[in-house]
Design an enzyme around this catalytic site. Structure first.
Site, mmCIF file in Angstrom:
data_model
loop_
_atom_site.group_PDB
_atom_site.id
_atom_site.type_symbol
_atom_site.label_atom_id
_atom_site.label_comp_id
_atom_site.label_asym_id
_atom_site.label_seq_id
_atom_site.Cartn_x
_atom_site.Cartn_y
_atom_site.Cartn_z
ATOM 1 N N ARG A 79 0.871 -1.182 0.000
ATOM 2 C CA ARG A 79 0.000 0.000 0.000
ATOM 3 C C ARG A 79 0.900 1.221 0.000
ATOM 4 N NH1 ARG A 79 -2.460 3.361 3.877
ATOM 5 N NH2 ARG A 79 -4.591 3.994 3.375
ATOM 6 N N SER A 89 -12.637 -2.951 1.379
ATOM 7 C CA SER A 89 -12.812 -2.282 2.673
ATOM 8 C C SER A 89 -14.275 -1.917 2.872
ATOM 9 C CB SER A 89 -11.983 -0.997 2.726
ATOM 10 O OG SER A 89 -10.612 -1.283 2.647
ATOM 11 N N LYS A 109 -3.740 6.329 9.027
ATOM 12 C CA LYS A 109 -4.595 6.697 7.885
ATOM 13 C C LYS A 109 -5.322 7.978 8.253
ATOM 14 C CE LYS A 109 -8.488 4.789 5.190
ATOM 15 N NZ LYS A 109 -8.201 5.015 3.787
#
Ligand code: TZP
Ligand code: MG
Length: 211
Positions: A40, A109, A138
């Protein structure tokens, strides 16, 4: 083969992994018991995702750990990753499945009960559920759901779920008690002085979970 084990899912972060890099962090985490690794990197373009993805694939070869690419379907296909993970703001699951074909793992998600219940099990293989806790990893994460929310979302998800968001070794029992099949971690492993030891501590807690 589409078999996968969500129990100890490492999500890489280029900043948190900066000291030794994403590839070495992943190698150490898998040695410590990580079962899945997600590349990611929100800053990388496709060329860099492919470059890092190839290096990760080589580093994880023969370990049995699954390599998942976040968001970048072109990179996932180019490196023949084991899977692709998308969020609600990325392409929809049907489009993603059409591009990656039937054999690649597809993760999605979900942050609400409605989104979890709407998942199509013919398209999606697992849900990433969270954030369980608020996390600085995040910046734009949605409202934390806690373990009660986790249990609700897991229950309506038609596919296995992995929990994410602020999770550490001390949360393993609660994560599995809520019905999730594993926990996804970033900062609990990346950026620790010893990613292998940090992963081993989580794996040891997972082994204590009643079957
Ligand atoms: N999605 C929801 S929370 C999160 C992502 C990618 C980050 C989790 O990071 P950490 O460091 O394990 O809290
Ligand atoms: Mg995304």
């Amino acid at each position: 083969m589409k078999a996968f084990d969500l129990s100890l899912y490492l999500v890489l972060d280029p900043d948190l992994c900066a000291r030794i890099g994403m590839v070495e962090t992943a190698r150490l985490a898998v040695a410590g018991g990580a079962t899945m690794v997600q590349l990611r990197d929100k800053q990388a373009g496709t060329a860099r995702m492919i470059e890092t993805g190839r290096a990760l694939k080589q580093a994880l070869g023969g370990t049995g750990a699954r390599l998942i690419v976040n968001d970048d379907v072109e990179a996932a296909i180019a490196i023949s990753a084991d899977g692709l993970h998308i969020g609600q703001e990325d392409m929809d699951a049907r489009t993603a499945r059409g591009l990656i074909g039937p054999d690649m793992i597809l993760g999605l998600s979900v942050e609400t009960e409605a989104l979890a219940a709407a998942v199509d099990r013919d398209l999606v293989d697992y849900t990433g559920v969270g954030p369980v806790f608020a996390t600085p990893t995040k910046a734009d994460h949605k409202q934390p759901i806690g373990f009660d929310g986790l249990a609700r979302l897991v229950q309506v998800s038609p596919v296995p779920s992995v929990a994410i968001g602020g999770l550490k070794a001390e949360h393993v029992a609660d994560v599995f008690a809520a019905g999730a099949k594993g926990l996804a971690v970033v900062s609990a492993v990346c950026g620790t002085p010893d990613p292998a030891a940090a992963t081993r501590r989580i794996a040891a807690e997972i082994r204590k979970v009643p079957a």
